[in-house]
Motif scaffolding. Sequence first.
Motif, PDB file in Angstrom:
ATOM      1  N   PRO A 160      36.344  65.309 -22.448  1.00 57.17           N
ATOM      2  CA  PRO A 160      36.818  66.707 -22.820  1.00 57.17           C
ATOM      3  C   PRO A 160      36.989  67.706 -21.414  1.00 57.17           C
ATOM      4  O   PRO A 160      36.530  67.560 -20.514  1.00 57.17           O
ATOM      5  N   PHE A 161      37.732  68.766 -22.060  1.00 55.66           N
ATOM      6  CA  PHE A 161      38.079  69.858 -20.703  1.00 55.66           C
ATOM      7  C   PHE A 161      37.695  71.192 -21.647  1.00 55.66           C
ATOM      8  O   PHE A 161      37.959  71.429 -23.006  1.00 55.66           O
ATOM      9  N   MET A 162      37.330  71.969 -20.945  1.00 52.25           N
ATOM     10  CA  MET A 162      36.990  73.431 -21.469  1.00 52.25           C
ATOM     11  C   MET A 162      37.998  74.104 -22.616  1.00 52.25           C
ATOM     12  O   MET A 162      37.604  74.523 -23.591  1.00 52.25           O
ATOM     13  N   TYR A 220      46.038  75.600  -1.766  1.00 48.18           N
ATOM     14  CA  TYR A 220      44.768  75.995  -2.265  1.00 48.18           C
ATOM     15  C   TYR A 220      43.786  75.144  -3.163  1.00 48.18           C
ATOM     16  O   TYR A 220      42.523  75.221  -2.829  1.00 48.18           O
ATOM     17  N   PHE A 221      44.328  74.686  -3.922  1.00 52.27           N
ATOM     18  CA  PHE A 221      43.731  73.799  -4.925  1.00 52.27           C
ATOM     19  C   PHE A 221      43.305  72.633  -4.207  1.00 52.27           C
ATOM     20  O   PHE A 221      42.112  71.779  -4.435  1.00 52.27           O
ATOM     21  N   GLY A 222      44.126  71.966  -3.378  1.00 49.97           N
ATOM     22  CA  GLY A 222      43.988  70.695  -2.738  1.00 49.97           C
ATOM     23  C   GLY A 222      44.328  69.555  -3.431  1.00 49.97           C
ATOM     24  O   GLY A 222      44.041  68.517  -3.343  1.00 49.97           O
ATOM     25  N   PHE A 230      47.966  88.984 -21.094  1.00 51.85           N
ATOM     26  CA  PHE A 230      48.715  87.639 -20.317  1.00 51.85           C
ATOM     27  C   PHE A 230      47.934  86.667 -20.149  1.00 51.85           C
ATOM     28  O   PHE A 230      48.213  85.405 -20.290  1.00 51.85           O
ATOM     29  N   PHE A 231      46.488  86.670 -19.916  1.00 52.11           N
ATOM     30  CA  PHE A 231      45.732  85.625 -19.525  1.00 52.11           C
ATOM     31  C   PHE A 231      44.712  85.468 -20.640  1.00 52.11           C
ATOM     32  O   PHE A 231      43.620  84.543 -20.359  1.00 52.11           O
ATOM     33  N   GLY A 232      45.205  85.884 -21.835  1.00 55.12           N
ATOM     34  CA  GLY A 232      44.408  85.553 -23.189  1.00 55.12           C
ATOM     35  C   GLY A 232      43.174  86.607 -23.188  1.00 55.12           C
ATOM     36  O   GLY A 232      43.140  87.547 -22.560  1.00 55.12           O
ATOM     37  N   VAL A 234      43.412  84.348  -9.217  1.00 60.22           N
ATOM     38  CA  VAL A 234      44.330  83.383  -8.217  1.00 60.22           C
ATOM     39  C   VAL A 234      45.925  83.697  -8.879  1.00 60.22           C
ATOM     40  O   VAL A 234      46.712  83.992  -7.828  1.00 60.22           O
ATOM     41  N   ALA A 235      46.223  83.585 -10.083  1.00 62.08           N
ATOM     42  CA  ALA A 235      47.430  83.439 -10.538  1.00 62.08           C
ATOM     43  C   ALA A 235      47.984  85.021 -10.409  1.00 62.08           C
ATOM     44  O   ALA A 235      49.266  85.147  -9.964  1.00 62.08           O
ATOM     45  N   GLY A 236      47.300  86.042 -10.374  1.00 65.98           N
ATOM     46  CA  GLY A 236      47.588  87.394 -10.146  1.00 65.98           C
ATOM     47  C   GLY A 236      48.549  87.691  -8.885  1.00 65.98           C
ATOM     48  O   GLY A 236      49.585  87.789  -8.862  1.00 65.98           O
TER      49      GLY A 236
HETATM   50  C1  HEM Z   1      45.646  79.691 -10.824  1.00 66.54           C
HETATM   51  C2  HEM Z   1      46.327  79.645 -11.862  1.00 66.54           C
HETATM   52  C3  HEM Z   1      45.836  79.294 -13.256  1.00 66.54           C
HETATM   53  C4  HEM Z   1      44.633  78.469 -13.330  1.00 66.54           C
HETATM   54  C5  HEM Z   1      43.949  77.455 -12.782  1.00 66.54           C
HETATM   55  C6  HEM Z   1      44.439  78.370 -14.912  1.00 66.54           C
HETATM   56  C7  HEM Z   1      43.387  77.779 -15.622  1.00 66.54           C
HETATM   57  C8  HEM Z   1      43.221  77.976 -16.688  1.00 66.54           C
HETATM   58  C9  HEM Z   1      42.109  77.495 -17.853  1.00 66.54           C
HETATM   59  C10 HEM Z   1      41.341  76.089 -17.128  1.00 66.54           C
HETATM   60  C11 HEM Z   1      42.161  77.769 -18.837  1.00 66.54           C
HETATM   61  C12 HEM Z   1      41.274  77.604 -20.081  1.00 66.54           C
HETATM   62  C13 HEM Z   1      39.908  78.381 -19.816  1.00 66.54           C
HETATM   63  C14 HEM Z   1      39.010  78.093 -20.982  1.00 66.54           C
HETATM   64  O1  HEM Z   1      39.157  77.177 -21.863  1.00 66.54           O
HETATM   65  O2  HEM Z   1      37.757  78.740 -21.085  1.00 66.54           O
HETATM   66  C15 HEM Z   1      43.092  78.940 -18.943  1.00 66.54           C
HETATM   67  C16 HEM Z   1      43.445  79.822 -20.094  1.00 66.54           C
HETATM   68  C17 HEM Z   1      44.424  80.634 -20.246  1.00 66.54           C
HETATM   69  N1  HEM Z   1      45.378  80.923 -18.987  1.00 66.54           N
HETATM   70 FE1  HEM Z   1      45.278  80.001 -17.365  1.00 66.54          FE
HETATM   71  N2  HEM Z   1      45.211  79.237 -15.306  1.00 66.54           N
HETATM   72  C18 HEM Z   1      46.135  79.882 -14.385  1.00 66.54           C
HETATM   73  C19 HEM Z   1      47.233  80.589 -14.411  1.00 66.54           C
HETATM   74  C20 HEM Z   1      47.525  81.199 -15.503  1.00 66.54           C
HETATM   75  C21 HEM Z   1      48.929  81.679 -15.686  1.00 66.54           C
HETATM   76  C22 HEM Z   1      49.731  82.211 -14.647  1.00 66.54           C
HETATM   77  C23 HEM Z   1      48.888  82.341 -17.122  1.00 66.54           C
HETATM   78  C24 HEM Z   1      50.098  83.248 -17.646  1.00 66.54           C
HETATM   79  C25 HEM Z   1      50.670  84.118 -17.190  1.00 66.54           C
HETATM   80  C26 HEM Z   1      47.827  81.805 -17.677  1.00 66.54           C
HETATM   81  C27 HEM Z   1      47.392  82.121 -18.972  1.00 66.54           C
HETATM   82  C28 HEM Z   1      46.475  81.504 -19.789  1.00 66.54           C
HETATM   83  C29 HEM Z   1      45.943  81.920 -20.952  1.00 66.54           C
HETATM   84  C30 HEM Z   1      46.984  82.909 -22.164  1.00 66.54           C
HETATM   85  C31 HEM Z   1      44.814  81.244 -21.456  1.00 66.54           C
HETATM   86  C32 HEM Z   1      44.065  81.279 -22.628  1.00 66.54           C
HETATM   87  C33 HEM Z   1      44.640  80.124 -23.401  1.00 66.54           C
HETATM   88  C34 HEM Z   1      43.782  80.182 -24.770  1.00 66.54           C
HETATM   89  O3  HEM Z   1      43.002  81.031 -25.318  1.00 66.54           O
HETATM   90  O4  HEM Z   1      44.217  79.151 -25.703  1.00 66.54           O
HETATM   91  N3  HEM Z   1      47.101  81.028 -17.025  1.00 66.54           N
HETATM   92  N4  HEM Z   1      43.758  79.086 -17.870  1.00 66.54           N
END
Ligand code: HEM
Length: 429
Positions: free
Chosen positions: A93-95, A162-164, A366-368, A379-381
């Motif tokens: 499983p993953f988060m 950065y992540f390695g 954008f990031f949910g 980091v993504a920003g």
């Molecule tokens: C450093 C870069 C990134 C990492 C390590 C990353 C990692 C993750 C992880 C692990 C989750 C799941 C979190 C959880 O389940 O609690 C997540 C969710 C999400 N990420 Fe990122 N992400 C990155 C970049 C991005 C980018 C560039 C976008 C879009 C612009 C993005 C959009 C989202 C969205 C919309 C979710 C929510 C998904 C959902 O609710 O089903 N992420 N991210």
Amino acid sequence: MGSVDQATTGGLLQRYDEALARDPIAALGLIRQWMREDWRSLFAELREHRPIFVTPAFTVVTRFADVLEVLSHEEVFSVRAFGPRLDAALGAPFMLGRDATPMNWREKGLMRVMLEPGDAGRVRELTGRLADDLLDVAEPHGRIDAIDELFRPVALGVCAGYFGIPGPDQQTLSRWTQAIVADGFANYLADPQIQAASVEAGTELVAYLRGRLAALRARDELPDDVFGRLVGSRLPDGVGMTDDRILVNMAGLALGFVESAPGAMAGAVEQLLLRPHVLAQALEVAGDTERFEQYVWEALRFNPFFKLIPRICEQDHVLAAGTPRAALIPAGTFVLTAPASAMFDADVVPEPEEFRPNRPRHHRLFFGSGHHACLGMHVAGPVIGEAVRRLLLRPGVRLLPPPEGEIEYRLGIFPGRFALELGTGEREG
Ligand code: HEM
């Protein structure tokens, strides 16, 4: 959407209703097509006339408040739409594949510590260097495929530096992440071949990470990257991560990032290049990354990478209770929340059709949002902002005429190709 046109309201829902009476499958096909090609018009009509849009196959949630309501009730609206696929690929499983378990709470907390927001400067610097090197190579040719020659290699370079996670090579790492993401988020018909390819890619990715972990453990000094930090962290038994959990979480970093970041960069660049006067204003403040990035985020609102976030309704729930649009969502419903629509909801985002770089951060989805809000946003920003900035600081960057100049997506989700003209002299007004 490759144009700056305002969303046109009218007509689509009528066409859908007529098609539904004749052939429900074709009607759903229309919705899928408009979601890809004319989403702003479709969502504008839905927000106005059917904000909670029930179809025979799925329900689309279009208003800002309702999208937040769904995403913040993880016990009602689960990630079962893609969770089991991610589990299958990673072998554990993953988060992002589970809701509200102790693992979600604990590992998201730990991974937040590993992805320290204070790393933003270092990450921006790394991104800038990677982007400039790639742009130097492309510039003499007068054009660039911004995806394969810039954004994706930048993302893979950040993944390495950065992540390695350099991967055996960039191409293989990219192939693995695409295969897994394709099954998790684009395999609507549960094609067994796509599923098998994802499991194979996941197995290879985790095996590769296992080898890297062993190599890290054998070193006297750990590298100063996320992998090194995670391996070096000393937490009491039962709180820290086992090796198996480290591997799953490292894989998750690559999966979350390698496609979404290039997709977001392309969307933002397209929308800025479509608005020369806005681009000129953005370039005036390009020396101030924070101000410049306001333009990037506002541009991304007009073409966000994750337009839809899927959930499964696990128990009957009245959505938007107490409002005229209140609707019972029955257990078992496949729910598509539409952040791309919510960010144009005039109840929350004033005059949403206008490009306004100073909009508040809480209007950005954008990031949910909620339980699964993006782990990597800090980091993504800076990565997205800096890659876009370095590209647009080059002279003579222009969109090519369509279809070449439009962003092409593979399987409807992966950023495929986005050809741009690059000048060799001074930027023209
Ligand atoms: C450093 C870069 C990134 C990492 C390590 C990353 C990692 C993750 C992880 C692990 C989750 C799941 C979190 C959880 O389940 O609690 C997540 C969710 C999400 N990420 Fe990122 N992400 C990155 C970049 C991005 C980018 C560039 C976008 C879009 C612009 C993005 C959009 C989202 C969205 C919309 C979710 C929510 C998904 C959902 O609710 O089903 N992420 N991210």
